[in-house]
Motif scaffolding. Structure first.
Motif, PDB file in Angstrom:
ATOM      1  N   GLY A   1       2.655   1.651  -3.193  1.00  8.44           N
ATOM      2  CA  GLY A   1       1.750   2.205  -4.208  1.00  8.44           C
ATOM      3  C   GLY A   1       1.696   3.716  -4.121  1.00  8.44           C
ATOM      4  N   PHE A   2       1.515   4.256  -2.880  1.00  9.85           N
ATOM      5  CA  PHE A   2       1.469   5.720  -2.711  1.00  9.85           C
ATOM      6  C   PHE A   2       2.785   6.368  -3.154  1.00  9.85           C
TER       7      PHE A   2
ATOM      8  N   ALA B   1       0.837  -1.205   0.000  1.00  9.51           N
ATOM      9  CA  ALA B   1       0.000   0.000   0.000  1.00  9.51           C
ATOM     10  C   ALA B   1       0.874   1.258   0.000  1.00  9.51           C
ATOM     11  N   MET B   2       1.865   1.280   0.913  1.00  7.43           N
ATOM     12  CA  MET B   2       2.765   2.443   1.009  1.00  7.43           C
ATOM     13  C   MET B   2       3.600   2.562  -0.273  1.00  7.43           C
TER      14      MET B   2
END
Lengths: 169, 376
Positions: B343-344, B340-341
């Motif tokens: 991806g950001f 997730a991180m």
């Protein structure tokens, strides 16, 4: 880029002439050199380019040859008849061999003998059993070249022929 | 020809040329000798396999055949191939000529093996390879395609570095020899590429050198990153540092003095060398961590990409961009430890890259002019 016919001829001929020169140089030493024979011991690795070969150590009969740390990496000349080592070409010796001391071993570029793959294991065993010797052709400048591999005094192929091993059961 | 026809139709429609001129251009282009990449590729593969077969055949050691008979056969084959190559060149058959040169290269290597076998020479493989590269250099210079020079350059680079590793100069026990060789690989390949460029090497040689520079750069950057990630401390000693310095100077000095490179290219190449030396030294002294190592890689790839862009080398530029993208992805996985991180982080980086590209596209002329001014 230069593509004149003369340049193309030179480029195509150069590798052939260089290889021919190399072969003639080796053949000359082999043909005109003085033939001497030494006992050997060794093992069998493989060269992808030229096939199987034996690597061995030659017993020149000189005690303590290359054990001195000061001569490591240096070019020396050995005189097997006198059992002596010289820093320069010895004038007194009837023949001498030029080489360098590497890892406490005398190397004269004659420590390798190419053999056919099918006889590699057997010849290796025979050489390990100290039944082998090599004849060298030694040129007047001390450059040496391997001439023949002998097993119990016979050329290796002749020895193999006379001493056929029974097939494995 | 379909592409040319389309272009000609477009130029006629735009009124740049008339139908008669288009016909003449079409006739001229159709009459040019065509180079078939399919034919070259297939013949190259065939000759390479054939060459390996001959080397294996020689390695089998046919002791029943006399030495002089074997040598006579080898030199006869070499001569016949050379004569055919000469005829192919005379008839302007470039593909056939290049393939026969490749065959001559393979046969020369096989003959070196044969001579070693017959006369039981006790040399190292790198010595045979260096001798081979020396005697086949004039041949390679005459080729047009990339494969023969690629093999030649790879053999020369490999054999030279191997020779350096075995040489007396490097026989200093306190130096990490293999590591030093890996570090100097990109510098060494770059020096060779610059020499080839300054000597105005053939298209084939230049293309081959570009490929090897890229391979060398990847080896060097990977090794520096590997050490930056905390692997055992490097030790180059005074000698290693001197070799790195000399090679760096051999890149920077001729480039700075040459008119073949623009001021921008000179700045980019010098920066590449400086950043690489800093990265190597930081990895060697353990001042660098894995993230800093990755940053150095990205900076190096960015500079390399900019250099290729300045040369208008689209293919190489795209490869470097792809490598940068890959490294970015891995960097975020390393840094943020989670998809997730990551991806950001990647989205943010993508936005920054798009913004940079937009600014470059709008202001590239001003930036280039400014670079030229500051380097004059």
């Amino acid at each position: 880029m230069n593509r004149s016919p003369k340049f193309i001829i030179a480029a195509l001929a150069f590798p052939i002439l260089a290889l021919l020169g190399l072969a003639i140089n080796k053949a000359t030493i082999r043909e005109i050199g003085r033939i001497v024979t030494f006992k050997i011991t060794g093992y069998d690795p493989r060269d992808l380019l030229s096939g199987h070969y034996l690597i061995y150590q030659i017993d020149y009969g000189i005690p303590g040859l290359c054990t001195n740390p000061d001569v490591q990496g240096q070019t020396i000349y050995i005189c097997p008849q006198e059992q002596r080592v010289y820093g320069d070409k010895p004038a007194s010796c009837s023949y001498f061999i030029k080489g360098t001391c590497q890892n406490q071993r005398f190397e004269a570029g004659v420590e390798r003998y190419y053999i056919p793959q099918e006889y590699a294991v057997r010849l290796d065993r025979l050489v390990q059993n100290k039944q082998g010797s090599v004849t060298l052709s030694v040129a007047s400048n001390g450059e040496a070249q391997v001439n023949r591999l002998l097993i119990e005094g016979l050329p290796w192929a002749e020895f193999i022929q006379k001493n056929q091993e029974p097939p494995a059961p | 020809m379909a592409k040319l026809d389309k272009l000609l139709q477009d130029w006629i429609a735009q009124g740049f040329i008339n139908s008669e001129q288009a016909g003449k251009i079409h006739q001229y282009e159709s009459a040019k000798p065509k180079t078939s990449w399919f034919l070259y590729g297939t013949l190259t593969l065939g000759v390479s396999v054939l060459g390996m077969g001959i080397i294996s055949l020689i390695a089998a050691n046919w002791h029943q055949i006399g030495d002089y008979a074997k040598l006579f056969a080898a030199f006869s084959i070499l001569s016949v191939v050379a004569i055919f190559a000469f005829q192919a060149n005379k008839a302007s058959k470039r593909v056939i000529y290049d393939v026969l040169v490749l065959a001559l290269q393979a046969l020369s290597l096989a003959t070196i093996g044969l001579i070693s076998q017959i006369y039981h020479t006790d040399g190292e493989p790198y010595q045979a390879l260096l001798f081979w590269t020396l005697i086949t250099l004039p041949l390679v210079i005459t080729t047009e395609f990339t494969f023969a020079p690629f093999i030649w350059a790879g053999s020369f680079i490999g054999a030279s570095l191997w020779g350096l590793l075995e040489s007396k100069i490097l026989r200093v026990p306190e130096i990490d020899h293999a590591e030093l060789l890996l570090v100097i690989t990109p510098l060494f390949t770059a020096v060779l590429a610059i020499i080839a460029r300054l000597l105005r090497g053939s298209t084939g040689i230049m293309k081959a050198m570009h490929i090897w520079v890229m391979i060398g750069a990847l080896i060097g950057l990977s090794v520096v990153e590997f050490w930056s990630a905390g692997h055992p401390r490097l030790n180059f000693g005074q000698l290693g540092t001197s070799i790195i310095s000399v090679l760096s100077l051999m890149i920077v000095a001729p480039v700075a003095a040459s008119k073949l490179y623009s001021n921008l290219q000179k700045v980019l190449l010098t920066s590449l060398v400086i950043v690489y030396i800093i990265a190597v030294n930081m990895a060697a002294t353990r001042l660098s961590g894995d993230l800093l190592g990755a940053c150095f890689t990205l900076i190096e790839l960015g500079l390399l990409g900019a250099f290729y862009a300045s040369q208008k080398a689209r293919g190489r530029f795209n490869i470097v961009l792809m490598l940068m993208g890959l490294r970015f992805f891995v960097l975020f996985l390393q840094a943020l430890r989670g998809l997730a991180m990551t991806g950001f982080g990647l989205i943010l980086s993508g936005i920054i890259l798009i913004a940079l590209a937009s600014v470059w596209n709008k202001r590239r002329h001003q930036i280039a002019a400014w670079m030229e001014r500051i380097t004059q």
